[in-house]
Design an enzyme around this catalytic site. Structure first.
Site, mmCIF file in Angstrom:
data_model
loop_
_atom_site.group_PDB
_atom_site.id
_atom_site.type_symbol
_atom_site.label_atom_id
_atom_site.label_comp_id
_atom_site.label_asym_id
_atom_site.label_seq_id
_atom_site.Cartn_x
_atom_site.Cartn_y
_atom_site.Cartn_z
ATOM 1 N N ASP A 158 -2.282 8.903 8.137
ATOM 2 C CA ASP A 158 -1.456 7.886 7.476
ATOM 3 C C ASP A 158 -0.110 8.437 7.052
ATOM 4 O O ASP A 158 0.843 7.677 6.872
ATOM 5 C CB ASP A 158 -2.216 7.322 6.272
ATOM 6 C CG ASP A 158 -3.418 6.515 6.730
ATOM 7 O OD1 ASP A 158 -4.459 7.126 7.057
ATOM 8 O OD2 ASP A 158 -3.297 5.281 6.804
ATOM 9 N N ARG A 189 0.871 -1.185 0.000
ATOM 10 C CA ARG A 189 0.000 0.000 0.000
ATOM 11 C C ARG A 189 0.904 1.229 0.000
ATOM 12 O O ARG A 189 1.963 1.224 0.643
ATOM 13 C CB ARG A 189 -0.933 0.017 1.224
ATOM 14 C CG ARG A 189 -1.961 -1.100 1.239
ATOM 15 C CD ARG A 189 -2.950 -0.926 2.404
ATOM 16 N NE ARG A 189 -3.928 0.137 2.142
ATOM 17 C CZ ARG A 189 -4.776 0.593 3.062
ATOM 18 N NH1 ARG A 189 -4.716 0.139 4.305
ATOM 19 N NH2 ARG A 189 -5.652 1.542 2.766
HETATM 20 C C1 LIG Z 1 -3.898 5.125 13.211
HETATM 21 S S1 LIG Z 1 -3.772 5.195 11.500
HETATM 22 C C2 LIG Z 1 -5.403 4.856 11.058
HETATM 23 C C3 LIG Z 1 -5.719 5.367 9.693
HETATM 24 O O1 LIG Z 1 -5.584 4.338 8.702
HETATM 25 C C4 LIG Z 1 -6.830 4.214 8.056
HETATM 26 O O2 LIG Z 1 -6.742 3.866 6.727
HETATM 27 P P1 LIG Z 1 -6.978 2.317 6.296
HETATM 28 O O3 LIG Z 1 -8.143 1.809 7.093
HETATM 29 O O4 LIG Z 1 -7.239 2.412 4.804
HETATM 30 O O5 LIG Z 1 -5.677 1.617 6.606
HETATM 31 C C5 LIG Z 1 -7.445 5.574 8.218
HETATM 32 O O6 LIG Z 1 -6.870 6.517 7.368
HETATM 33 C C6 LIG Z 1 -7.127 5.834 9.651
HETATM 34 O O7 LIG Z 1 -7.251 7.136 10.112
#
Ligand SMILES: CSC[C@H]1O[C@H](OP(=O)(O)O)[C@H](O)[C@@H]1O
Length: 339
Positions: free
Chosen positions: A231, A85
């Protein structure tokens, strides 16, 4: 925060990476076992494990599953996992730490133990970072009774406890009355499926709303603060987070509600001067057009599915890290904070 606030999102036992399969929540709490690099890459790409810190920890353990277990095998594993990713910088931060171990170790037969030790250290440090974010964030949210969050930046996005949700767990355990309003967070519904699940498990009152309801809720005056994860945060404080975070920041500013970003120092990318340089993951159309296998968009129509957006630093009231709080973030303040 006591240890049973949120479950351990992942573990490395008997030479295998064991993950809570977050694609199966909230209906089923099941684990998925990764025994090699490819399975780890797939688990990250499919969001079996997700959330910037959790992705970094999982990738670090994924390197330990490399075969052959030698310099070339481990470096190939790092290269492969780096393609899982693109947005969460914690993935690359963790892989760089693993690469440093390889590059400073000459004997192949020492590598397996040294790499596992580094992955365990990354995991343990994340627990402490989340605990510290909880403590620092609680000082900001201490007068809040109702907060709004987006996506999942809780224990499931980290080793445990989380970033944006850590202050809420800290306050809840201290007996402070606080309730959470969670955006469902289309298209993958991390808010409805994951944030609501883990807060309910911990006994924190939570209300799920559709993303489109956030404006009216903020206008109602019921919300004391918005708190989200990140992120990747650029050197000027621009923060990439789940799609839908940017409009939430605009709405919060319009309605004079503080907007906080909670993230460990491993989420900062000081090599990027501004957020418009942050790579934004584009995911498959089917996540939008065919949620749970139900066609909701005609094939003839095009679909957009960027997984993240970027909130400019000027809309962020403060950034909370394990080191403390940076109000009105700017390059100079962040450089000093992260020194
Ligand atoms: C504590 S970082 C969490 C952050 O990651 C999530 O993205 P994903 O579920 O696509 O990995 C989302 O942006 C969250 O805020």
């Amino acid at each position: 925060m006591n240890a049973n606030t949120t479950p351990e999102t992942l573990a490395f036992t008997d030479g295998k990476l064991v993950l809570i399969d977050q694609t199966r929540l909230p209906g089923e709490l099941v684990t998925l076992v990764c025994e090699n690099v490819e399975q780890t890459h797939d688990a990250i790409s499919r969001l079996v494990v997700r959330g910037a810190p959790a992705i970094g920890i999982a990738a670090a353990y994924g390197v330990c599953l490399a075969s052959p277990a030698n310099h070339e095998g481990y470096l190939a594993a790092i290269e492969r996992l780096a393609t899982s990713r693109p947005t969460a910088v914690n993935l690359f931060w963790a892989l760089d730490r693993m690469k440093d171990v390889i590059q400073r170790t000459t004997a192949d037969d020492d590598l397996a133990e040294l790499l596992l030790s580094e992955a365990i250290t990354i995991h343990d440090q994340d627990r402490q970072m989340c605990r510290d974010i909880g403590r620092h964030g609680a000082s900001l949210l201490g007068d809040c009774r109702a907060v709004l969050t987006h996506c999942n930046a809780g224990g499931l996005a980290t080793s445990m406890w989380g970033t944006a949700l850590a202050p809420i767990y800290h306050l809840h355990q201290a007996g402070h009355p606080i309730e959470v309003f969670a955006d469902e967070t289309r298209p993958l519904l991390q808010g409805a499926r994951l944030t609501a699940w883990e807060l309910s498990q911990a006994g924190v009152p939570v209300t799920v709303l559709t993303d489109s309801m956030a404006g009216s809720l903020l206008k109602s005056g019921k919300i004391d603060a918005v708190i989200v994860g990140a992120d990747r945060i650029a050197a000027n404080g621009d923060a990439a987070n789940k799609i839908g975070t940017y409009p939430l920041a605009v709405l919060a500013r319009y309605h004079n509600v503080p907007f906080y970003v909670a993230a460990p120092s491993s989420t900062f990318d000081m090599a990027l001067p501004t957020g418009d340089l942050i790579p934004i993951e584009q995911r498959s159309r089917t996540e939008v057009s065919n949620p749970h296998g139900t066609c909701v968009v005609p094939d003839a129509a095009n679909v957009m599915n960027p997984a993240f957006d970027v909130t400019p630093a000027e809309l962020i009231t403060a950034i909370i890290t394990e080191r403390g709080v940076v109000t009105a973030p700017n390059p100079a303040k962040l450089t000093e904070h992260l020194r």
